[in-house]
Design an enzyme around this catalytic site. Structure first.
Site, PDB file in Angstrom:
ATOM      1  N   ARG A   1       0.856  -1.208  -0.025  1.00  0.00           N
ATOM      2  CA  ARG A   1       0.006   0.125  -0.194  1.00  0.00           C
ATOM      3  C   ARG A   1       0.972   1.179  -0.008  1.00  0.00           C
ATOM      4  O   ARG A   1       1.838   1.239   0.884  1.00  0.00           O
ATOM      5  CB  ARG A   1      -1.017   0.016   1.309  1.00  0.00           C
ATOM      6  CG  ARG A   1      -1.557   1.314   1.577  1.00  0.00           C
ATOM      7  CD  ARG A   1      -2.630   1.317   2.523  1.00  0.00           C
ATOM      8  NE  ARG A   1      -3.662   0.485   2.006  1.00  0.00           N
ATOM      9  CZ  ARG A   1      -5.191   0.543   2.696  1.00  0.00           C
ATOM     10  NH1 ARG A   1      -5.467   0.973   3.758  1.00  0.00           N
ATOM     11  NH2 ARG A   1      -6.040  -0.181   1.906  1.00  0.00           N
TER      12      ARG A   1
ATOM     13  N   HIS B   1      -7.159   1.062  -6.374  1.00  0.00           N
ATOM     14  CA  HIS B   1      -7.575   0.045  -5.108  1.00  0.00           C
ATOM     15  C   HIS B   1      -8.086  -1.109  -5.848  1.00  0.00           C
ATOM     16  O   HIS B   1      -9.250  -1.557  -5.542  1.00  0.00           O
ATOM     17  CB  HIS B   1      -8.195   0.748  -4.243  1.00  0.00           C
ATOM     18  CG  HIS B   1      -8.327   0.150  -2.848  1.00  0.00           C
ATOM     19  ND1 HIS B   1      -7.608  -0.773  -2.643  1.00  0.00           N
ATOM     20  CD2 HIS B   1      -9.198   0.625  -1.845  1.00  0.00           C
ATOM     21  CE1 HIS B   1      -7.705  -1.137  -1.272  1.00  0.00           C
ATOM     22  NE2 HIS B   1      -8.822  -0.508  -0.911  1.00  0.00           N
TER      23      HIS B   1
ATOM     24  N   GLN C   1      -9.892  -3.950  -3.620  1.00  0.00           N
ATOM     25  CA  GLN C   1     -11.336  -3.624  -3.068  1.00  0.00           C
ATOM     26  C   GLN C   1     -12.314  -3.720  -4.222  1.00  0.00           C
ATOM     27  O   GLN C   1     -13.418  -4.287  -3.954  1.00  0.00           O
ATOM     28  CB  GLN C   1     -11.396  -2.080  -2.815  1.00  0.00           C
ATOM     29  CG  GLN C   1     -12.485  -1.419  -2.455  1.00  0.00           C
ATOM     30  CD  GLN C   1     -13.013  -1.996  -1.029  1.00  0.00           C
ATOM     31  OE1 GLN C   1     -12.314  -1.807  -0.101  1.00  0.00           O
ATOM     32  NE2 GLN C   1     -14.124  -2.665  -0.966  1.00  0.00           N
TER      33      GLN C   1
ATOM     34  N   ASP D   1     -17.450   6.637  -0.963  1.00  0.00           N
ATOM     35  CA  ASP D   1     -16.223   6.477  -0.326  1.00  0.00           C
ATOM     36  C   ASP D   1     -16.112   7.711   0.400  1.00  0.00           C
ATOM     37  O   ASP D   1     -16.843   8.673   0.321  1.00  0.00           O
ATOM     38  CB  ASP D   1     -14.916   6.176  -1.370  1.00  0.00           C
ATOM     39  CG  ASP D   1     -13.759   6.288  -0.642  1.00  0.00           C
ATOM     40  OD1 ASP D   1     -13.499   5.837   0.458  1.00  0.00           O
ATOM     41  OD2 ASP D   1     -12.729   6.154  -1.536  1.00  0.00           O
TER      42      ASP D   1
ATOM     43  N   CYS E   1     -16.497   1.217   0.689  1.00  0.00           N
ATOM     44  CA  CYS E   1     -15.259   0.329   0.923  1.00  0.00           C
ATOM     45  C   CYS E   1     -14.743   0.401   2.427  1.00  0.00           C
ATOM     46  O   CYS E   1     -13.974  -0.196   2.985  1.00  0.00           O
ATOM     47  CB  CYS E   1     -14.171   0.973   0.016  1.00  0.00           C
ATOM     48  SG  CYS E   1     -13.851   2.807   0.373  1.00  0.00           S
TER      49      CYS E   1
ATOM     50  N   ARG F   1     -12.993  -9.160   1.148  1.00  0.00           N
ATOM     51  CA  ARG F   1     -11.777  -8.571   0.960  1.00  0.00           C
ATOM     52  C   ARG F   1     -11.006  -9.836   1.045  1.00  0.00           C
ATOM     53  O   ARG F   1     -10.063 -10.011   0.085  1.00  0.00           O
ATOM     54  CB  ARG F   1     -11.142  -7.643   1.917  1.00  0.00           C
ATOM     55  CG  ARG F   1     -12.038  -6.203   1.613  1.00  0.00           C
ATOM     56  CD  ARG F   1     -11.730  -5.668   0.319  1.00  0.00           C
ATOM     57  NE  ARG F   1     -10.156  -5.567   0.214  1.00  0.00           N
ATOM     58  CZ  ARG F   1      -9.425  -4.603   0.565  1.00  0.00           C
ATOM     59  NH1 ARG F   1      -9.837  -3.559   1.061  1.00  0.00           N
ATOM     60  NH2 ARG F   1      -8.096  -4.605   0.221  1.00  0.00           N
TER      61      ARG F   1
HETATM   62  N1   CP Z   1     -11.145  -0.512   2.371  1.00  0.00           N
HETATM   63  C1   CP Z   1     -10.086  -0.746   2.839  1.00  0.00           C
HETATM   64  O1   CP Z   1      -8.941  -0.847   1.977  1.00  0.00           O
HETATM   65  O2   CP Z   1      -9.900  -0.395   4.053  1.00  0.00           O
HETATM   66  P1   CP Z   1      -8.397  -0.199   4.992  1.00  0.00           P
HETATM   67  O3   CP Z   1      -7.967   1.033   4.265  1.00  0.00           O
HETATM   68  O4   CP Z   1      -8.812  -0.273   6.544  1.00  0.00           O
HETATM   69  O5   CP Z   1      -7.747  -1.253   4.500  1.00  0.00           O
HETATM   70  N1  NVA Z   2     -10.149   6.767  -1.102  1.00  0.00           N
HETATM   71  C1  NVA Z   2      -9.608   6.067   0.052  1.00  0.00           C
HETATM   72  C2  NVA Z   2      -9.906   4.614   0.371  1.00  0.00           C
HETATM   73  C3  NVA Z   2      -9.525   3.916   1.517  1.00  0.00           C
HETATM   74  C4  NVA Z   2      -9.845   2.440   1.711  1.00  0.00           C
HETATM   75  C5  NVA Z   2      -8.428   6.523   0.557  1.00  0.00           C
HETATM   76  O1  NVA Z   2      -7.562   6.443  -0.439  1.00  0.00           O
HETATM   77  O2  NVA Z   2      -7.909   6.771   1.534  1.00  0.00           O
END
Ligand code: CP
Ligand code: NVA
Length: 311
Positions: free
Chosen positions: A101, A128, A131, A219, A259, A287
């Site tokens: 990430r 993502h 997701q 989101d 999400c 997930r």
């Molecule tokens: N939806 C998602 O990616 O959640 P986290 O940021 O908690 O991993």
């Molecule tokens: N768009 C959000 C998604 C979190 C899972 C972010 O990037 O923070």
């Protein structure tokens, strides 16, 4: 050739369908989960916080017989203590898959340039994909066949929206995205999705998006890394909260998806996200099921050989 997943369009419709089919099969019959990672490690590197993603990857790896290794960026200090390339090359000597990430999507591309193990995007500033796989899986459980269904995404045209757009295109789902001025989905993504044959419609009124929708999706308004823009975004998104009235303008039945993490009272009211139309907890749990099937796909010569597609 090594398979990576940096964005959903690294897959094709057949692989995507197989991943969803395998995810469902193994969700309902955990005894049949192939132990393809026995004796192997999968690293999960995080530059940003996470609840669902970390847990889903660790559990997916463990249930495939492997050993997940969680690493915070603070420990490896990408491009300060050591280059991204050297960190990735080190990980690839001991682990069968690198998952990460990151802020800058190019960090993932730099990894794929130097390693011969799969690299998986666990969220970057632009995508993502893990997701989106779980989202399709959840829709498949509720709606059956995905082709011809309609998703209304209401909010920021961000990483989650982009991956949802690619996932929709590869599975024949119509996607309408309603965003305030200046927060629309990147036009390059829109072009690419349309070139893939996807139907993505950008609108400026949430009611236009939800008309005929089987799914209403949201989101956060401020993603990780955008905290300095929070006040400005709160102003831009004022009036864009998904509430019961907006849900009534969609199809009946309709499901609400998010999400997570969610901010009740901002992008969605508590009565919607905590109400009977909401599937967010099953979506979160999916997930893990999606990640497991994805890992099998990435480590297979031909994912189709493993178990075929079942509903
Ligand atoms: N939806 C998602 O990616 O959640 P986290 O940021 O908690 O991993
Ligand atoms: N768009 C959000 C998604 C979190 C899972 C972010 O990037 O923070």
């Amino acid at each position: 050739m090594t398979r990576h997943l940096l964005e959903v369009d690294d897959l094709d419709p057949v692989r995507l369908r197989t991943i969803l089919g395998n995810a469902l099969t193994w969700k309902h019959d955990p005894g049949s989960i192939p132990q393809i990672l026995a004796g192997q490690g999968v690293v999960a590197l995080f530059q940003k916080p996470s609840a669902r993603t970390r847990i889903s990857v660790e559990m997916a790896v463990a249930t495939l017989g492997g050993h997940p290794i969680f690493v915070r960026d603070e420990e490896v200090d990408l491009d300060r203590r050591e280059s991204v390339e050297d960190v990735a090359s080190t990980m690839a000597t001991m682990c069968s898959v690198i998952t990460a990430r990151v802020f800058d999507h190019r960090v993932l591309e730099r990894m794929t340039a130097v390693v011969d193990v799969p690299v998986v995007n666990l969220l970057s500033d632009t995508a993502h994909p893990c997701q989106a796989l779980a989202d399709l899986l959840t829709m498949r459980e509720d709606l059956g066949e995905l082709e011809g269904r309609r998703i209304a995404y209401v909010g920021d045209g961000n990483n989650v929206a982009a991956s949802l757009a690619y996932a929709s295109a590869l599975s024949g789902v119509e996607l309408a995205i309603a965003s305030p001025d200046g927060y629309e989905l990147d036009p390059h993504v829109v072009d690419r999705v349309r070139n893939l044959g996807g139907s993505v419609e950008l609108v400026s009124d949430p009611y236009d998006a939800v008309r005929g929708a089987d799914v209403v999706y949201s989101d956060v308004w401020t993603s990780m890394g955008q905290e300095d823009e929070r006040e400005q975004r709160l102003r831009a998104f004022a009036g864009w909260t998904i509430d019961a009235d907006l849900m009534k303008a969609a199809n009946d039945p309709v499901i609400f998806m998010h999400c997570l993490p969610a901010h009740r009272g901002d992008e969605v009211t508590a009565d919607v996200i905590d109400g009977p139309q909401s599937v967010v907890w099953r979506q979160a749990g999916n997930r893990m099921h999606a990640a497991r099937a994805l890992l099998v796909d990435l480590l297979s010569e031909d994912g189709l050989l493993l178990s075929g597609e079942r509903t």
